[in-house]
Design a protein around this motif. Structure first.
Motif, PDB file in Angstrom:
ATOM      1  N   ARG A 147      37.692  59.696  42.582  1.00 48.66           N
ATOM      2  CA  ARG A 147      38.443  60.730  43.310  1.00 48.66           C
ATOM      3  C   ARG A 147      38.663  60.325  44.764  1.00 48.66           C
ATOM      4  N   THR A 148      37.639  59.741  45.375  1.00 48.08           N
ATOM      5  CA  THR A 148      37.773  59.338  46.779  1.00 48.08           C
ATOM      6  C   THR A 148      38.898  58.322  46.958  1.00 48.08           C
ATOM      7  N   LEU A 149      39.036  57.415  45.995  1.00 42.34           N
ATOM      8  CA  LEU A 149      40.049  56.361  46.100  1.00 42.34           C
ATOM      9  C   LEU A 149      41.372  56.746  45.446  1.00 42.34           C
ATOM     10  N   GLY A 150      41.431  57.937  44.848  1.00 44.96           N
ATOM     11  CA  GLY A 150      42.664  58.340  44.179  1.00 44.96           C
ATOM     12  C   GLY A 150      42.949  57.530  42.934  1.00 44.96           C
ATOM     13  N   GLN A 151      41.894  57.086  42.272  1.00 45.53           N
ATOM     14  CA  GLN A 151      42.026  56.263  41.076  1.00 45.53           C
ATOM     15  C   GLN A 151      42.027  57.119  39.809  1.00 45.53           C
ATOM     16  N   ARG A 152      42.715  56.616  38.787  1.00 42.62           N
ATOM     17  CA  ARG A 152      42.724  57.292  37.493  1.00 42.62           C
ATOM     18  C   ARG A 152      41.363  57.145  36.802  1.00 42.62           C
ATOM     19  N   PRO A 153      41.066  57.970  35.805  1.00 42.05           N
ATOM     20  CA  PRO A 153      39.786  57.891  35.105  1.00 42.05           C
ATOM     21  C   PRO A 153      39.584  56.533  34.431  1.00 42.05           C
ATOM     22  N   VAL A 154      38.329  56.201  34.183  1.00 46.41           N
ATOM     23  CA  VAL A 154      37.965  54.984  33.475  1.00 46.41           C
ATOM     24  C   VAL A 154      37.038  55.354  32.320  1.00 46.41           C
ATOM     25  N   ARG A 155      36.868  54.412  31.407  1.00 48.29           N
ATOM     26  CA  ARG A 155      35.900  54.598  30.323  1.00 48.29           C
ATOM     27  C   ARG A 155      34.593  53.937  30.747  1.00 48.29           C
ATOM     28  N   VAL A 156      33.504  54.683  30.702  1.00 53.14           N
ATOM     29  CA  VAL A 156      32.191  54.185  31.116  1.00 53.14           C
ATOM     30  C   VAL A 156      31.329  53.938  29.883  1.00 53.14           C
ATOM     31  N   PRO A 170      39.467  45.905  35.254  1.00 50.50           N
ATOM     32  CA  PRO A 170      40.578  46.728  35.755  1.00 50.50           C
ATOM     33  C   PRO A 170      41.741  46.835  34.777  1.00 50.50           C
ATOM     34  N   HIS A 171      42.001  45.777  33.996  1.00 47.53           N
ATOM     35  CA  HIS A 171      43.186  45.793  33.137  1.00 47.53           C
ATOM     36  C   HIS A 171      43.085  46.832  32.029  1.00 47.53           C
ATOM     37  N   ASN A 172      41.871  47.101  31.510  1.00 41.73           N
ATOM     38  CA  ASN A 172      41.748  48.165  30.509  1.00 41.73           C
ATOM     39  C   ASN A 172      40.928  49.350  31.007  1.00 41.73           C
ATOM     40  N   ARG A 173      40.658  49.348  32.323  1.00 41.89           N
ATOM     41  CA  ARG A 173      40.007  50.467  32.998  1.00 41.89           C
ATOM     42  C   ARG A 173      38.704  50.870  32.305  1.00 41.89           C
ATOM     43  N   THR A 174      37.822  49.899  32.200  1.00 42.63           N
ATOM     44  CA  THR A 174      36.494  50.153  31.657  1.00 42.63           C
ATOM     45  C   THR A 174      35.448  49.644  32.642  1.00 42.63           C
ATOM     46  N   ILE A 175      34.363  50.367  32.736  1.00 44.59           N
ATOM     47  CA  ILE A 175      33.221  49.959  33.547  1.00 44.59           C
ATOM     48  C   ILE A 175      31.982  50.033  32.677  1.00 44.59           C
ATOM     49  N   VAL A 197      33.532  50.579  40.928  1.00 41.52           N
ATOM     50  CA  VAL A 197      34.798  51.266  41.176  1.00 41.52           C
ATOM     51  C   VAL A 197      35.641  50.485  42.181  1.00 41.52           C
ATOM     52  N   GLY A 198      34.990  49.857  43.157  1.00 41.69           N
ATOM     53  CA  GLY A 198      35.714  49.056  44.133  1.00 41.69           C
ATOM     54  C   GLY A 198      36.504  47.926  43.507  1.00 41.69           C
ATOM     55  N   HIS A 199      36.036  47.438  42.347  1.00 39.00           N
ATOM     56  CA  HIS A 199      36.750  46.346  41.678  1.00 39.00           C
ATOM     57  C   HIS A 199      38.061  46.803  41.047  1.00 39.00           C
ATOM     58  N   LEU A 200      38.265  48.095  40.932  1.00 36.58           N
ATOM     59  CA  LEU A 200      39.569  48.574  40.471  1.00 36.58           C
ATOM     60  C   LEU A 200      40.638  48.333  41.530  1.00 36.58           C
ATOM     61  N   ALA A 203      39.631  42.823  42.544  1.00 38.63           N
ATOM     62  CA  ALA A 203      38.825  42.250  41.458  1.00 38.63           C
ATOM     63  C   ALA A 203      37.840  41.197  41.950  1.00 38.63           C
ATOM     64  N   ASP A 204      37.973  40.772  43.205  1.00 38.47           N
ATOM     65  CA  ASP A 204      37.108  39.712  43.735  1.00 38.47           C
ATOM     66  C   ASP A 204      36.025  40.321  44.626  1.00 38.47           C
ATOM     67  N   HIS A 205      35.323  39.452  45.372  1.00 43.23           N
ATOM     68  CA  HIS A 205      34.343  39.912  46.357  1.00 43.23           C
ATOM     69  C   HIS A 205      34.791  39.501  47.762  1.00 43.23           C
TER      70      HIS A 205
END
Length: 239
Positions: A147-156, A170-175, A197-200, A203-205
């Motif tokens: 929510r803070t980043l305005g990102q869509r939901p992911v599958r956990v 990120p490509h299939n939005r899973t963590i 979540v930051g990797h959405l 993708a790097d560091h």
């Protein structure tokens, strides 16, 4: 001999049982180095390129005594059994047995986990409870950071990995998270959720990625350090 990134080989060049070297190429590395991965029980040999791996392996083998001592000193596995005290969200929790085959539950204001079953059945029930508790807190913190980043939901998903605390696709939005982080203090749990979540976003560091993490939780360095210093002990629980 040509070595490659990700290869594993024995510390003793004659082969046989003993410590294992895991080869890693890091283009950002400025020199050859060796670090101990206590969670995986391996020594990681790092070189800036694959061409440098042969020299890195020779360097690691020259440090064979140090590597063996460090790996021998890592925390040993402890089965989940009645009478043991483990950590839950940074607080001590005592494991107790109860008659029958009932599921594990948290009682007495969260200071005791009580479960039925014996031996492996008891341990499995306690681990299942810890996984459920991990999912609850990690899903909540993940959704908060989304929510803070305005990102869509992911599958956990919750797993029991040996070398990673979490991973993000990120490509299939899973963590995916390791359930073992539920034993860490809440700020560390929150850091892990922010990290993935930051990797959405990145993708790097890269510095830009760490800026996202800092936006979510502030100074992340003490929390990363906590995982590095205490992670091996968490990975030993129930092994």
């Amino acid at each position: 001999m040509a070595y490659r990134d990700g290869q594993r080989l024995p510390l003793d060049e004659r082969g046989g049982p003993g410590p294992v070297l895991r080869l890693s190429v890091n283009p950002r590395a400025r020199r050859l180095s060796v670090r101990i991965d206590a969670r995986a029980g391996e020594a990681v040999v790092i070189a800036p390129s694959e061409r440098g791996l042969a020299q890195a392996v020779a360097f690691a083998r020259s440090k064979g005594v140090w590597i063996s001592e460090r790996l021998a000193a890592r925390p040993r596995g402890r089965p989940l059994q009645p009478g043991q005290v483990i950590s839950l969200k940074g607080r001590p929790v005592r494991l107790e047995a109860t008659p029958g085959a009932g599921a594990a539950r948290l009682v007495e204001d969260g200071t005791v986990i009580r479960s039925g079953g014996e031996g492996e059945a008891y341990a499995r029930r306690v681990e299942n409870l810890l996984k459920r508790l991990a999912r609850d807190v990690l899903v909540e913190r993940t959704e908060h950071h989304l929510r803070t980043l305005g990102q869509r939901p992911v599958r956990v998903s919750i797993a029991d990995t040996r070398s990673r605390w979490g991973s993000c696709s990120p490509h299939n939005r899973t963590i995916r998270y390791s359930w073992r982080v539920v034993m860490a203090p809440p700020p560390v749990i929150d850091y892990l959720a922010a990290h993935e979540v930051g990797h959405l976003v990145h993708a790097d560091h890269s510095p830009a990625y760490w800026a996202v993490v800092e936006r979510l939780i502030g100074d992340h360095r003490p929390l990363r350090r906590w995982l590095r210093d205490h992670g091996a002990a968490l990975h030993a629980v129930g092994r």
